[in-house]
Design a protein around this motif. Structure first.
Motif, short mmCIF file in Angstrom:
data_model
loop_
_atom_site.label_atom_id
_atom_site.label_comp_id
_atom_site.label_asym_id
_atom_site.label_seq_id
_atom_site.Cartn_x
_atom_site.Cartn_y
_atom_site.Cartn_z
N UNK A 304 0.82 -1.23 0.00
CA UNK A 304 0.00 0.00 0.00
C UNK A 304 0.84 1.26 0.00
N UNK A 305 2.18 1.11 0.12
CA UNK A 305 3.06 2.29 0.04
C UNK A 305 3.94 2.25 -1.22
N UNK A 306 3.70 1.25 -2.06
CA UNK A 306 4.55 1.05 -3.25
C UNK A 306 4.42 2.21 -4.24
N UNK A 307 3.20 2.61 -4.54
CA UNK A 307 3.00 3.69 -5.52
C UNK A 307 3.61 4.99 -5.02
N UNK A 308 3.42 5.27 -3.74
CA UNK A 308 3.92 6.53 -3.16
C UNK A 308 5.45 6.56 -3.21
N UNK A 309 6.09 5.44 -2.88
CA UNK A 309 7.56 5.42 -2.87
C UNK A 309 8.10 5.51 -4.29
N UNK A 310 7.33 5.00 -5.24
CA UNK A 310 7.77 5.10 -6.65
C UNK A 310 7.87 6.56 -7.06
N UNK A 311 6.91 7.36 -6.63
CA UNK A 311 6.96 8.79 -6.98
C UNK A 311 8.25 9.40 -6.45
N UNK A 312 8.60 9.05 -5.23
CA UNK A 312 9.85 9.59 -4.65
C UNK A 312 11.05 9.16 -5.49
N UNK A 313 11.09 7.90 -5.90
CA UNK A 313 12.26 7.36 -6.63
C UNK A 313 12.38 7.92 -8.04
N UNK A 314 11.29 8.52 -8.57
CA UNK A 314 11.40 9.10 -9.92
C UNK A 314 12.39 10.27 -9.91
N UNK A 315 12.68 10.79 -8.69
CA UNK A 315 13.59 11.95 -8.58
C UNK A 315 14.95 11.56 -8.02
N UNK A 316 15.22 10.24 -7.92
CA UNK A 316 16.50 9.81 -7.32
C UNK A 316 17.66 10.07 -8.28
#
Ligand code: EPZ
Length: 419
Positions: A304-316
């Motif tokens: 349930x936190x996968x989509x949210x963390x993906x957004x963060x990683x788009x800027x890594x």
């Protein structure tokens, strides 16, 4: 239909208070069917799904009084044993009335929840377990019918970890004759919270929160009052938002143990985390480091936190991967994030995420609850103004999302969509 309009580029600062857990509240409400006494829940989140469950319980004959963040429920008599399609299609967690209805009332007829955006989400394991406990189960006209004069204890081994399956059987077993042992049980905190309420009601449950739960059935259960645990997914969503906006936020009312896997990953990408009794401070890094995520049942990284963390990683600053092992189609947010400039490549149940400098604002569409949360997070960091349509998805799981974000410094508002 509403949309959420966000002007990106502002770090989140200050405090965000977390509400009661949606995924705890729903089974806790269903447990009221197991007794003719009053069951009172406090710290209840004000969410559409809670209202839907309230309506379903009323249809079944439960007298309910829902006031702000408190509900009182009393199932003096079960008037109807059917959970109608028009309510179940709105919220698949309606299946949580199946176990309690069979246990209390000897029969139940619940519309099959059907699939949803993130996957087929069958309930075969719920039904097999009820059959193992002596119920006669049949599928007819899109409904599941289960009946049994009195369920008997059994040894249930779940092929895969199922959260609502564990909850349904724990409730059914509470009033069964004899002992039930659930193996490969879900260990989610919401399962433990339900066991705590059931034990307050006179049930005899041990092992909840571990993979083996033992329930000694009793003749009847009495009323109780219970505070719903805080929502670890709402907390995790705002923790990720703080990290990716280079913010500094104190998240209040969160069990740090329940977000341990997320805390580890936030440290891996460079965030600074301070944990206190029931709050967490998150300070975002200047530069986000890449990492790899694989979702797993609790205590692993929450799907349930996968989509949210993906957004963060788009800027890594580098390439990351996310592998989704729980649901077969939980990448609905990917095309929307790509429209905002993310560099994402889906390969089976893994997404390869190549970091970019910035996301661009764009009109985007929410598709399911957590995907819409990931788009709100994207809007917080995107250059320009982002419109997120079909925001009713987010209202199912996040209470006052724009108020909480505005209070933390975000420029966000809700607007009516004309057409
Ligand atoms: C619960 O759903 C949560 N919902 C979900 O949260 C969460 O994503 C999920 O658990 C996993 O953690 C509630 O608690 C109300 P499962 P649930 O049964 O119980 C397969 C959110 O965003 N399976 O644990 O429906 C299933 O297909 C929602 O708040 C079977 O094959 O999930 C899936 O692949 C989304 N047969 C896996 O098990 C069954 O009979 C886990 O599903 C049951 C499940």
């Amino acid at each position: 239909m509403d949309k959420i309009v966000i002007e990106g580029g502002r770090p989140l600062k200050g405090k965000i208070k977390i509400g009661g857990s949606k995924n705890a509240a729903l089974p806790l409400m269903a447990a009221s069917l197991l007794t003719s006494d009053k069951v009172i829940l406090t710290n209840l989140p004000k969410l559409c799904d809670v209202k839907t469950m309230d309506s379903l319980l009323e249809v079944l004959g439960v007298q309910t009084t829902l006031l702000m963040n408190r509900i009182s429920m009393q199932a003096k008599k079960i008037k109807r044993f059917e959970a109608p399609y028009e309510l179940v299609r709105k919220m698949r967690a309606s299946i949580l009335v199946l176990g309690p209805l069979v246990a209390r009332n000897g029969k139940a007829r619940v519309s099959l929840p059907g699939g949803c955006a993130i996957g087929a989400r069958p309930i075969n394991l719920h039904l097999k377990a009820l059959e193992d406990m002596g119920a006669k189960v049949k599928l007819a006209e899109g409904y599941v019918e289960a009946s049994c004069s009195r369920l008997k204890g059994a040894r249930i081994v779940f092929d895969v970890v199922t959260v609502t399956g564990t909850e349904n059987i724990m409730m059914a077993a509470a009033l069964a004759k004899g002992q039930t042992i659930i193996e490969n049980a879900a260990r989610e905190p919401e399962v433990l919270d339900l066991a705590n309420l059931l034990n307050k009601m006179g049930a005899q449950i041990s092992g909840a929160g571990t993979a083996v739960i033992t329930i000694n059935g009793v003749e009847k259960l009495h009323g109780a009052t219970h505070r719903v645990i805080a929502d670890r997914i709402e907390a995790g969503t705002y923790m990720i938002a703080a990290a990716m906006t280079r913010g500094d936020v104190m998240i209040e009312d969160v069990e740090t143990e329940y977000v341990a896997a997320l805390i580890q990953k936030l440290k891996d990408i460079g965030a600074t985390i301070e944990t206190y009794a029931n709050k967490v401070r998150v300070v975002g890094p200047k530069e986000i480091l890449p990492t790899d995520i694989k979702t797993a049942p609790y205590p692993g990284f929450a799907t349930d936190l996968q989509a949210q963390f993906m957004t963060l990683l788009t800027l890594a600053n580098g390439t990351s991967t996310i592998t989704e092992t729980i649901f077969e189609n939980r990448f609905m947010h990917v095309p929307e994030l790509v429209r905002m400039g993310a560099d994402l490549q889906v390969e089976g149940n893994t997404v390869i995420i190549r970091g970019v400098d910035k996301l661009q604002s764009a009109p985007v569409m929410a598709s399911d609850l957590r995907a819409s949360a990931s788009l709100v997070l994207a809007g917080l960091v995107a250059r320009g103004v982002t419109d997120i349509h079909r925001v009713y998805h987010i209202d199912r799981g996040y209470e006052s999302v724009e108020r909480k974000l505005r209070k933390a410094g975000a420029r966000v508002k809700r607007a009516k969509v004309k057409y």
